[in-house]
Design a protein around this motif. Structure first.
Motif, short mmCIF file in Angstrom:
data_model
loop_
_atom_site.label_atom_id
_atom_site.label_comp_id
_atom_site.label_asym_id
_atom_site.label_seq_id
_atom_site.Cartn_x
_atom_site.Cartn_y
_atom_site.Cartn_z
N GLU A 1 -7.21 7.63 -0.24
CA GLU A 1 -6.87 8.95 -0.74
C GLU A 1 -7.62 9.73 -1.31
O GLU A 1 -7.08 10.88 -0.89
CB GLU A 1 -4.93 8.69 -1.03
CG GLU A 1 -4.07 8.29 -0.64
CD GLU A 1 -2.73 8.08 -1.17
OE1 GLU A 1 -2.63 8.70 -2.73
OE2 GLU A 1 -1.73 7.62 -0.90
N LYS B 1 1.33 -1.07 -0.32
CA LYS B 1 -0.11 0.46 0.56
C LYS B 1 0.71 1.10 -0.04
O LYS B 1 0.71 2.40 -0.16
CB LYS B 1 -1.21 -0.21 1.05
CG LYS B 1 -1.94 -1.26 0.84
CD LYS B 1 -2.36 -0.50 2.04
CE LYS B 1 -4.15 -1.62 2.16
NZ LYS B 1 -5.03 -2.04 3.39
N LYS B 2 2.14 0.82 1.10
CA LYS B 2 2.87 2.61 0.71
C LYS B 2 3.82 3.02 -0.49
O LYS B 2 4.51 3.01 -0.73
CB LYS B 2 4.08 1.89 2.18
CG LYS B 2 2.66 2.46 3.18
CD LYS B 2 3.99 2.02 4.46
CE LYS B 2 3.22 2.69 5.89
NZ LYS B 2 4.19 1.76 6.82
N SER B 3 3.67 1.40 -1.38
CA SER B 3 5.07 1.29 -2.41
C SER B 3 4.62 2.08 -3.84
O SER B 3 3.43 2.57 -3.67
CB SER B 3 5.54 -0.29 -3.09
OG SER B 3 3.67 -0.19 -3.63
N GLN B 4 5.49 2.35 -4.00
CA GLN B 4 5.60 3.95 -5.63
C GLN B 4 6.00 3.49 -6.66
O GLN B 4 7.00 2.41 -6.66
CB GLN B 4 6.23 5.41 -4.30
CG GLN B 4 6.08 5.90 -3.36
CD GLN B 4 4.06 6.32 -3.57
OE1 GLN B 4 4.29 6.67 -4.99
NE2 GLN B 4 3.36 6.39 -2.80
N GLY B 5 6.18 3.01 -7.39
CA GLY B 5 6.79 3.01 -8.89
C GLY B 5 5.10 2.35 -9.68
O GLY B 5 4.25 1.83 -9.52
N LYS B 6 5.26 1.68 -10.32
CA LYS B 6 5.52 0.92 -11.22
C LYS B 6 5.11 -0.70 -10.89
O LYS B 6 5.92 -1.13 -9.88
CB LYS B 6 5.77 0.65 -13.13
CG LYS B 6 5.49 1.80 -13.51
CD LYS B 6 6.07 1.69 -15.40
CE LYS B 6 6.52 3.31 -15.72
NZ LYS B 6 7.37 2.63 -17.05
N LYS C 1 -4.88 4.24 -3.41
CA LYS C 1 -5.13 5.37 -3.69
C LYS C 1 -6.44 5.77 -3.88
O LYS C 1 -6.64 7.03 -3.42
CB LYS C 1 -4.78 5.39 -5.91
CG LYS C 1 -3.42 5.48 -6.02
CD LYS C 1 -3.34 4.56 -6.98
CE LYS C 1 -1.65 4.82 -7.53
NZ LYS C 1 -1.40 4.41 -8.94
N VAL D 1 7.99 -2.32 -8.85
CA VAL D 1 7.76 -2.78 -7.30
C VAL D 1 7.89 -4.69 -7.13
O VAL D 1 7.97 -4.99 -6.20
CB VAL D 1 6.56 -2.15 -6.69
CG1 VAL D 1 5.87 -3.22 -5.28
CG2 VAL D 1 6.20 -0.86 -7.02
N GLN E 1 -2.51 -1.00 -4.79
CA GLN E 1 -1.88 0.00 -4.88
C GLN E 1 -2.89 0.64 -5.10
O GLN E 1 -3.50 1.88 -4.92
CB GLN E 1 -0.75 0.22 -6.02
CG GLN E 1 0.57 -0.05 -5.54
CD GLN E 1 1.28 -0.03 -6.69
OE1 GLN E 1 0.88 0.00 -8.47
NE2 GLN E 1 2.63 0.06 -6.73
#
Length: 245
Positions: A233, A187-192, A230, A196, A226
């Motif tokens: 948020e 859930k905290k991961s960023q990027g494609k 989003k 990941v 992911q």
């Protein structure tokens, strides 16, 4: 010998009958989750359980959840994230909890029944199909919430492997629950998602029996969590409103 094999001289409790000895049948028996089967459920009373939670030797503690443990096995578990201990690759149904005051300390017990395929028809709604022929009990105290003593009783052979409830393929592989720490990381991961997934699935410290438990199960799982993060948020479920914001 490996450091996580139990030795009678390493235990701070020294109970006469329920500690592994070199000549006993469980001596040196390493579990996939680490640690050692140091105690048997038939010999542990409330005082012994409390003593273990307060004074367990480090050599008897596993830092990872066990892998499909058998009836009669007992583990002392300390995971990096509290909920990770529960990911033992069985489906469980929480039944309830109780507590007892022992030597001035409150000992809590959560107990679970094994979940089986299908459901039971209850009053007005269906309920999970569970069995008390294989059960799990988790003991803990407020003074040491990160340490859990888990016992298994009954017959683990009644477990029926099954796919995820949302799968469209009846012959899909068995579903096992991913640990809470992995879910939080996704859930905290960023990027494609693919980047990941590759990064997290190639961790060298995750053994084969913990694949999908201590790292992502597949690419779809990364994408789903992911998307959930989003969605949480967003200020609203209305796309036009979010665009204006």
């Amino acid at each position: 010998p490996p450091s996580d094999v139990c030795h009678p001289e390493s235990s701070s409790l020294h109970p006469p009958s329920d500690v592994c000895h070199p000549e006993s049948s469980c001596a040196g028996k390493l579990l996939f989750g680490g640690g050692c089967i140091a105690y048997t459920t038939s010999t542990l009373d409330k005082s012994q359980i409390l003593g273990i939670l307060l004074n367990a030797d480090d050599s008897l503690i596993t830092r990872e959840p066990p892998v499909k443990p058998k009836a009669g096995e007992t583990y002392v578990i300390e995971c990096s994230t509290y909920e990770d201990w529960a990911c033992d690759q069985y489906p469980w149904q929480y039944i309830g909890k109780s507590n007892v005051v022992k030597d001035g300390t409150v000992l809590f017990k959560n107990y679970y029944h094994l979940r089986l395929p299908g459901s039971k028809q209850g009053k007005g709604r269906s309920r999970p199909n569970t069995s008390n022929k294989f059960t799990r009990a988790a003991y803990y105290i407020d003074e040491w919430l990160g340490r859990i003593l888990v016992t298994y009783k009954g017959d683990e052979k009644i477990h029926v492997p099954r796919p995820h409830g949302n799968t469209k393929h009846h012959e899909s592989s068995e579903y096992v629950r991913s640990s809470k720490s992995v879910i939080n990381e996704l859930k905290k991961s960023q990027g494609k998602p693919m980047a990941v997934y590759r990064k997290l699935s190639m961790k060298n410290d995750v053994q084969g029996d913990h694949q999908g438990v201590l790292n992502p199960r597949n690419l779809k799982q990364v994408q789903n969590h992911q998307a959930i993060a989003k969605s949480q948020e967003k200020l609203s479920k209305d796309d036009i409103y979010n665009l204006l914001q």
